[in-house]
Design an enzyme around this catalytic site. Structure first.
Site: not given
Length: 303
Positions: A71-75
């Protein structure tokens, strides 16, 4: 010096600083302000823009490989930057068991933006900073691939977040921010003026973040910078964990202020700030700024 052009992204800087009327703060003589970093860019909101911008200039159009959970916002932000600016992206995702499952909305968005997803087992992911592990990952990547660490947090990201502190000069006494990998707090604290302090609300449990922030400041500045502290009580059991109490708090805050609240970072930070205010942690007259580091994930198409 790299001159990779980020101007097509047209970020909204400085981000708005909005006063909020909330009796939980007002009755204690406190002022609440929201630093709306979520409005910087629709696809690279909040601290993701601040942490990625200098890294993207350093990458100079080369392929970018980076790391994150399911669930990475960074990805998502890295994949969006690749689509918008025309460079390839590779996302190394924690959890090889995810490889055979349908993509969740977050990873589906990454894939739609052209990111190549590589799922690795958790032992490999924990060893991602080991030179041999990283070399093996890069063997499958294009030549001259530029590596951005998990969460985007490195010395360049810290320097990028210094401007957040500078934008708040004279506007607040305490600035609160949710912390994942610590890069935003490390830069924010360095950019604040004397007399201002930064408060980090970790969203992961483990008590390791202080060491990480000190290491990031050492890498970026050669030593400690700014007045900062952590309150580790509000992670709700760990990253991506929320629970009924936090959900009720977030829904109440949304109803009070007409602002959609991201749950994994922003809700935990706001809950921490309200709790601290109710505990009497801030003297009357304190101006509190809460950094809104991201927006809620949009619902899946067709929902």
């Amino acid at each position: 010096m790299n001159t990779f052009d980020l101007s097509p992204l047209r970020p909204r800087l400085p981000s708005p600083l909005e006063p909020v009327e909330d009796e939980r703060f007002a009755r204690r003589g406190l002022t609440l302000l929201l630093k709306r970093d979520d409005l910087i860019h629709p696809d690279l909101p909040g601290n993701k823009w601040r942490k990625l911008a200098l890294n993207l200039r350093e990458a100079d159009g080369r392929p970018v490989l980076t790391f994150g959970g399911a669930y990475s916002n960074h990805l998502r932000a890295t994949a969006a930057a690749g689509r918008l600016l025309g460079f390839p992206t590779i996302g190394v995702v924690r959890g090889d068991e995810l490889a055979g499952r349908p993509l969740n909305p977050s990873l589906a968005r990454c894939a739609a933006d052209g990111m190549r997803l590589e799922f690795v087992d958790r032992a490999t992911y924990r060893a991602k900073s080991d030179p041999a592990t990283l070399a093996a990952l890069l063997e499958r990547a294009p030549a001259e691939t530029y590596v951005v660490p998990e969460g985007g947090s490195n010395a360049l990201a810290v320097h990028g977040c210094v401007e957040l502190g500078r934008e708040l000069a004279g506007a607040a006494d305490v600035v609160a921010v949710a912390c994942g990998t610590g890069g935003t707090l490390a830069g924010l604290a360095a950019g604040l003026s004397p007399g201002q302090r930064a408060l980090g609300i970790p969203v992961l449990k483990g008590g390791f973040l202080g060491t990480e922030i000190r290491a990031l400041q050492e890498a970026a500045f050669g030593g400690a910078r700014g007045d900062w502290a952590l309150d580790e009580r509000f992670h709700c059991g760990g990253y991506a964990r929320t629970g009924p109490a936090l959900e009720a708090f977030a829904r109440d805050f949304e109803a009070r202020h007409g602002l959609a609240i991201e749950r994994l970072y922003v809700a935990k930070m706001l809950h921490g700030l309200v709790t601290l205010a109710e505990e009497g942690a801030f003297p009357a007259g304190t101006r509190l700024a809460a950094v809104v580091t991201g927006a809620p994930e949009p619902p899946p198409e067709g929902s």
